[in-house]
Design a protein around this motif. Structure first.
Motif, PDB file in Angstrom:
ATOM      1  N   VAL A 495     111.754   9.097  73.812  1.00 54.77           N
ATOM      2  CA  VAL A 495     111.151   8.752  75.099  1.00 54.77           C
ATOM      3  C   VAL A 495     109.711   9.240  75.061  1.00 54.77           C
ATOM      4  O   VAL A 495     109.449  10.394  74.711  1.00 54.77           O
ATOM      5  N   VAL A 496     108.773   8.363  75.395  1.00 57.21           N
ATOM      6  CA  VAL A 496     107.360   8.746  75.431  1.00 57.21           C
ATOM      7  C   VAL A 496     106.802   8.490  76.824  1.00 57.21           C
ATOM      8  O   VAL A 496     107.087   7.467  77.440  1.00 57.21           O
ATOM      9  N   ASP A 497     106.052   9.455  77.319  1.00 53.43           N
ATOM     10  CA  ASP A 497     105.406   9.331  78.628  1.00 53.43           C
ATOM     11  C   ASP A 497     103.966   9.795  78.479  1.00 53.43           C
ATOM     12  O   ASP A 497     103.600  10.895  78.901  1.00 53.43           O
ATOM     13  N   PRO A 498     103.127   8.967  77.833  1.00 53.35           N
ATOM     14  CA  PRO A 498     101.769   9.393  77.487  1.00 53.35           C
ATOM     15  C   PRO A 498     100.815   9.342  78.675  1.00 53.35           C
ATOM     16  O   PRO A 498     101.127   8.773  79.720  1.00 53.35           O
ATOM     17  N   PRO A 499      99.619   9.939  78.515  1.00 52.06           N
ATOM     18  CA  PRO A 499      98.574   9.809  79.540  1.00 52.06           C
ATOM     19  C   PRO A 499      98.060   8.378  79.600  1.00 52.06           C
ATOM     20  O   PRO A 499      98.493   7.512  78.834  1.00 52.06           O
ATOM     21  N   ARG A 500      97.101   8.134  80.481  1.00 54.72           N
ATOM     22  CA  ARG A 500      96.592   6.771  80.679  1.00 54.72           C
ATOM     23  C   ARG A 500      95.987   6.189  79.410  1.00 54.72           C
ATOM     24  O   ARG A 500      95.958   4.975  79.229  1.00 54.72           O
ATOM     25  N   SER A 501      95.525   7.052  78.528  1.00 58.08           N
ATOM     26  CA  SER A 501      94.916   6.576  77.292  1.00 58.08           C
ATOM     27  C   SER A 501      95.949   6.083  76.284  1.00 58.08           C
ATOM     28  O   SER A 501      95.577   5.527  75.251  1.00 58.08           O
ATOM     29  N   GLY A 502      97.234   6.262  76.564  1.00 56.48           N
ATOM     30  CA  GLY A 502      98.280   5.789  75.655  1.00 56.48           C
ATOM     31  C   GLY A 502      98.503   6.740  74.498  1.00 56.48           C
ATOM     32  O   GLY A 502      97.992   7.854  74.464  1.00 56.48           O
ATOM     33  N   LEU A 503      99.303   6.285  73.527  1.00 63.90           N
ATOM     34  CA  LEU A 503      99.611   7.093  72.354  1.00 63.90           C
ATOM     35  C   LEU A 503      98.568   6.873  71.262  1.00 63.90           C
ATOM     36  O   LEU A 503      98.143   5.741  71.017  1.00 63.90           O
ATOM     37  N   HIS A 504      98.192   7.945  70.595  1.00 62.73           N
ATOM     38  CA  HIS A 504      97.281   7.843  69.463  1.00 62.73           C
ATOM     39  C   HIS A 504      97.974   7.077  68.346  1.00 62.73           C
ATOM     40  O   HIS A 504      99.200   7.143  68.170  1.00 62.73           O
ATOM     41  N   LYS A 505      97.199   6.347  67.552  1.00 64.34           N
ATOM     42  CA  LYS A 505      97.771   5.518  66.499  1.00 64.34           C
ATOM     43  C   LYS A 505      98.568   6.344  65.492  1.00 64.34           C
ATOM     44  O   LYS A 505      99.554   5.860  64.926  1.00 64.34           O
ATOM     45  N   LYS A 506      98.180   7.597  65.290  1.00 64.34           N
ATOM     46  CA  LYS A 506      98.903   8.444  64.358  1.00 64.34           C
ATOM     47  C   LYS A 506     100.279   8.822  64.901  1.00 64.34           C
ATOM     48  O   LYS A 506     101.230   9.012  64.133  1.00 64.34           O
ATOM     49  N   VAL A 507     100.390   8.953  66.233  1.00 64.40           N
ATOM     50  CA  VAL A 507     101.698   9.202  66.849  1.00 64.40           C
ATOM     51  C   VAL A 507     102.600   7.999  66.634  1.00 64.40           C
ATOM     52  O   VAL A 507     103.783   8.130  66.275  1.00 64.40           O
ATOM     53  N   LEU A 508     102.041   6.810  66.829  1.00 63.20           N
ATOM     54  CA  LEU A 508     102.816   5.581  66.635  1.00 63.20           C
ATOM     55  C   LEU A 508     103.276   5.463  65.182  1.00 63.20           C
ATOM     56  O   LEU A 508     104.423   5.067  64.910  1.00 63.20           O
ATOM     57  N   GLU A 509     102.398   5.804  64.250  1.00 60.65           N
ATOM     58  CA  GLU A 509     102.772   5.747  62.842  1.00 60.65           C
ATOM     59  C   GLU A 509     103.898   6.728  62.539  1.00 60.65           C
ATOM     60  O   GLU A 509     104.807   6.419  61.768  1.00 60.65           O
ATOM     61  N   SER A 510     103.859   7.924  63.164  1.00 58.93           N
ATOM     62  CA  SER A 510     104.904   8.916  62.951  1.00 58.93           C
ATOM     63  C   SER A 510     106.249   8.423  63.473  1.00 58.93           C
ATOM     64  O   SER A 510     107.287   8.627  62.837  1.00 58.93           O
ATOM     65  N   THR A 516     115.317   7.554  61.563  1.00 56.55           N
ATOM     66  CA  THR A 516     116.452   7.508  62.498  1.00 56.55           C
ATOM     67  C   THR A 516     116.122   6.922  63.867  1.00 56.55           C
ATOM     68  O   THR A 516     117.036   6.573  64.617  1.00 56.55           O
ATOM     69  N   ILE A 517     114.837   6.823  64.235  1.00 57.92           N
ATOM     70  CA  ILE A 517     114.503   6.310  65.571  1.00 57.92           C
ATOM     71  C   ILE A 517     114.560   4.783  65.567  1.00 57.92           C
ATOM     72  O   ILE A 517     113.720   4.115  64.973  1.00 57.92           O
ATOM     73  N   GLU A 518     115.564   4.255  66.233  1.00 58.83           N
ATOM     74  CA  GLU A 518     115.705   2.802  66.369  1.00 58.83           C
ATOM     75  C   GLU A 518     115.422   2.339  67.790  1.00 58.83           C
ATOM     76  O   GLU A 518     115.255   1.140  68.021  1.00 58.83           O
ATOM     77  N   LYS A 519     115.395   3.300  68.740  1.00 58.63           N
ATOM     78  CA  LYS A 519     115.149   2.953  70.141  1.00 58.63           C
ATOM     79  C   LYS A 519     114.036   3.832  70.694  1.00 58.63           C
ATOM     80  O   LYS A 519     113.994   5.040  70.465  1.00 58.63           O
ATOM     81  N   LEU A 520     113.154   3.179  71.438  1.00 58.61           N
ATOM     82  CA  LEU A 520     112.011   3.871  72.029  1.00 58.61           C
ATOM     83  C   LEU A 520     111.887   3.455  73.489  1.00 58.61           C
ATOM     84  O   LEU A 520     111.774   2.264  73.797  1.00 58.61           O
ATOM     85  N   ILE A 521     111.930   4.439  74.390  1.00 54.42           N
ATOM     86  CA  ILE A 521     111.742   4.186  75.828  1.00 54.42           C
ATOM     87  C   ILE A 521     110.318   4.611  76.173  1.00 54.42           C
ATOM     88  O   ILE A 521     109.984   5.792  76.117  1.00 54.42           O
ATOM     89  N   TYR A 522     109.492   3.643  76.504  1.00 51.91           N
ATOM     90  CA  TYR A 522     108.067   3.891  76.742  1.00 51.91           C
ATOM     91  C   TYR A 522     107.797   3.862  78.251  1.00 51.91           C
ATOM     92  O   TYR A 522     107.973   2.844  78.901  1.00 51.91           O
ATOM     93  N   PRO A 527      99.526  -0.087  81.992  1.00 52.43           N
ATOM     94  CA  PRO A 527     100.043  -1.197  81.186  1.00 52.43           C
ATOM     95  C   PRO A 527      99.077  -1.713  80.131  1.00 52.43           C
ATOM     96  O   PRO A 527      99.505  -2.235  79.107  1.00 52.43           O
ATOM     97  N   LYS A 528      97.769  -1.558  80.342  1.00 55.75           N
ATOM     98  CA  LYS A 528      96.807  -2.056  79.353  1.00 55.75           C
ATOM     99  C   LYS A 528      96.891  -1.286  78.035  1.00 55.75           C
ATOM    100  O   LYS A 528      96.795  -1.868  76.960  1.00 55.75           O
ATOM    101  N   THR A 529      97.080   0.039  78.109  1.00 54.36           N
ATOM    102  CA  THR A 529      97.230   0.789  76.865  1.00 54.36           C
ATOM    103  C   THR A 529      98.615   0.582  76.264  1.00 54.36           C
ATOM    104  O   THR A 529      98.780   0.706  75.050  1.00 54.36           O
ATOM    105  N   LEU A 530      99.594   0.253  77.099  1.00 51.02           N
ATOM    106  CA  LEU A 530     100.908  -0.121  76.561  1.00 51.02           C
ATOM    107  C   LEU A 530     100.782  -1.352  75.682  1.00 51.02           C
ATOM    108  O   LEU A 530     101.398  -1.435  74.610  1.00 51.02           O
TER     109      LEU A 530
END
Length: 580
Positions: A495-510, A516-522, A527-530
């Protein structure tokens, strides 16, 4: 022309301008052209004469601009003078010669490197807003609509973001074969080109007086009288007046009384101490921050500019503030009775009122925290910690997050069910989920938030939760190994609940690299950074996605946490089948 001084050169070495990072090798341009004061360099709210940080702020045409070149910090939940939970953005005026000073090859590299951002900025270019005619329009621009009309408007705008998300993902595939979900075309015309299960919009249980956290500016109203309230617009619009919040729907009556208590004190001492003027950076009274729980208990922070007063005068101010607020604290015989749990004084000398979250606070009297209850759990809230601004609304949000997280898990599996809570803040999401899973691992980079999260877990006697302090991009991989989350006997949902700037690309790569992570609740407050993050999660081009498998958007829902404003939360579920 005179060359820039050393401080100016440090700033100019690299900054973001109209969608590009500009890194000139030599700059010789007029300070009058640049229209900023190089001595007013602010790093995390503190002035520096020789700033070397790449996160800085400058003054340009009486407007504060903040640029973080490495990452954007979470602003937290706040009402600013411009709008609810929103920060202003604008363009920086500078010399047209900057790019000319660059070698042509370097210019071409920058164009290629930031082409995606350039296109996005052009596409999403904001239409210049008209000046608000009053403070109600400035803070609650949708207040003229019925609440049902607001929900229709917000759902439509969120669906537009969903359409943009699928359009951008589609573009990233180029001539390659599109994923199967692009064949899904709902019958409802309003869902055209939205290739997932859309679940509508959830309303807020409370639409008026719902803000549990507000910041009020100390300034002067249109009649030049000292006022504690909201600014009526943006500096860039030439608006500097602060107006009373008495008719602003989202502020509780008790907060409005607290505002009047401070305003009375300022009026009584106005001959000696003026309100802070951001045009001249003079004056004492800057800001009032109020946090309030369901029981009406308040933490009140009064921010001042101490540069013009002596230590002796400071002590007198503290003594008088204590006496003044105590005269209204739980005083039922007064029309301005308030319930003060803690009164704080904050000294801040930065150009902007936005002091850093770790700025020292002087507790004048009372306690350090208030306690709020969410979904049967208690949470300690300190003056500067992050907590969602709509307490009843957050129960709706977290209930849906919990429901969809558990739905994502295999009920028939004997695997250990683990929740990875990324950007965990003070642990609210992880704590509300802990009773339904085997373990919770929370990752948060702000140390004070991690400390609050651990205290909240102890307060609720939650034993199966661990909070880790560190950047998510550096921590996810190592902690998944350390906590055995990569095991084939573990089912891990993130589950990710990032700030308005969204997730850093390195977090997404991780996250993408996790075996094992097959499901992600964002959970998204922007919505624009989503949309930007979804392209990285779902596109085809990355070797990481090619090795582990790309995600696909499965379902989404909007949650209105901010009635009468233009903002809206959103939950989107992403799933993938990991390549074995």
């Amino acid at each position: 022309m005179k060359p820039l001084n050393q401080a100016s050169k440090i700033i100019a070495q690299q900054f973001f301008y109209r969608g590009k990072f500009i890194k000139p090798t030599t700059i010789t341009t007029s300070l009058n052209q640049l229209k900023f004061n190089p001595s007013l360099i602010v790093n995390n709210g503190v002035q520096h004469q020789n700033a070397t940080s790449r996160s800085f702020s400058i003054i340009n045409n009486n407007t504060l601009f903040s640029h973080s070149l490495m990452m954007q910090e979470e602003e937290g939940a706040r009402v600013s003078s411009t709008n609810n939970n929103n920060s202003s953005s604008s363009s920086m005026a500078t010399s047209n010669n900057l790019n000319k000073k660059m070698p042509e090859e370097q210019q071409q590299q920058n164009k290629r490197k930031f082409n995606h951002h350039n296109n996005r900025n052009k596409k999403n270019k904001k239409v210049k807003k008209e000046k608000p005619s009053n403070v109600i329009e400035a803070v609650t621009p949708l207040a003229h609509l019925t609440y049902e009309e607001q929900l229709v408007k917000k759902e439509g705008e969120t669906l537009d973001c969903m359409r943009e998300m699928f359009s951008e993902i589609k573009k990233s595939y180029g001539t390659a074969e599109l994923p199967e979900y692009y064949t899904i075309q709902p019958e409802d015309e309003k869902l055209k080109d939205v290739h997932l299960t859309w679940c509508g919009i959830l309303s807020s249980p409370q639409t008026e007086g719902y803000r549990n956290n507000c910041e009020f500016t100390c300034g002067y109203n249109s009649e030049d009288k000292p006022t504690v309230g909201f600014r009526q617009g943006l500096f860039s619009q030439g608006i500097f007046n602060a107006e009373s919040p008495k008719d602003v729907k989202i502020v509780s009556d008790s907060m409005k009384r607290a505002v009047l208590v401070l305003q009375k004190f300022i009026e009584q001492h106005h001959d000696t101490y003026k309100c802070y003027a951001q045009k001249t950076h003079t004056g004492l009274w800057r800001l009032m921050k109020v946090r309030e729980n369901r029981n009406g208990e308040m933490l009140i922070i009064v921010q001042i500019n101490p540069t013009e007063i002596s230590e002796e005068a400071m002590q007198t101010i503290k003594t008088n503030l204590i006496s003044h607020f105590k005269s209204f604290d739980k005083n039922e015989s007064s029309d301005l009775s308030i319930n003060v749990k803690g009164l704080f004084l904050q000294q801040h000398t930065g150009v902007s009122n936005a002091a850093p979250t770790d700025a020292p606070l002087d507790l004048l009297y009372g306690e350090q925290t208030i306690v709020e209850e969410v979904l049967g759990l208690k949470f300690n809230i300190s003056p500067m910690s992050f907590f969602q601004v709509n307490t009843k609304g957050v129960e709706v949000l977290y209930s849906k997050v919990k429901e969809w997280t558990l739905e994502s898990m295999d009920k028939e599996s004997n695997k250990e069910r683990v929740l990875l809570d990324v950007c965990s803040g003070t642990g609210t999401i992880g704590s509300t989920m802990a009773s339904s899973v085997s373990r919770v691992i929370g990752i948060e980079m702000v140390e004070s938030s991690v400390n609050d999260a651990r205290k909240n877990a102890q307060l609720n006697n939650i034993q199966n939760i661990t909070f880790v302090c560190g950047k998510a991009e550096d921590t996810i991989t190592t902690k998944m190994v350390e906590h055995n989350l990569n095991s084939s006997n573990v089912e891990c949902v993130a589950v990710v609940d990032p700030p308005r700037s969204g997730l850093h690309k390195k977090v997404l790569e991780s996250i993408l690299r996790s075996p094992t992570i097959e499901k992600l609740i964002y959970v998204s407050c922007n919505p624009k950074t989503l949309v930007e993050n979804a392209i990285r999660l779902c596109g085809p081009t990355s070797t990481v996605r090619a090795s582990y498998g790309a995600f696909k958007p499965v379902k989404a829902i909007a949650v209105d946490m901010f009635p009468h404003t233009e903002h809206c939360e959103m939950i989107c579920v992403f799933e993938r089948k990991l390549k074995k």
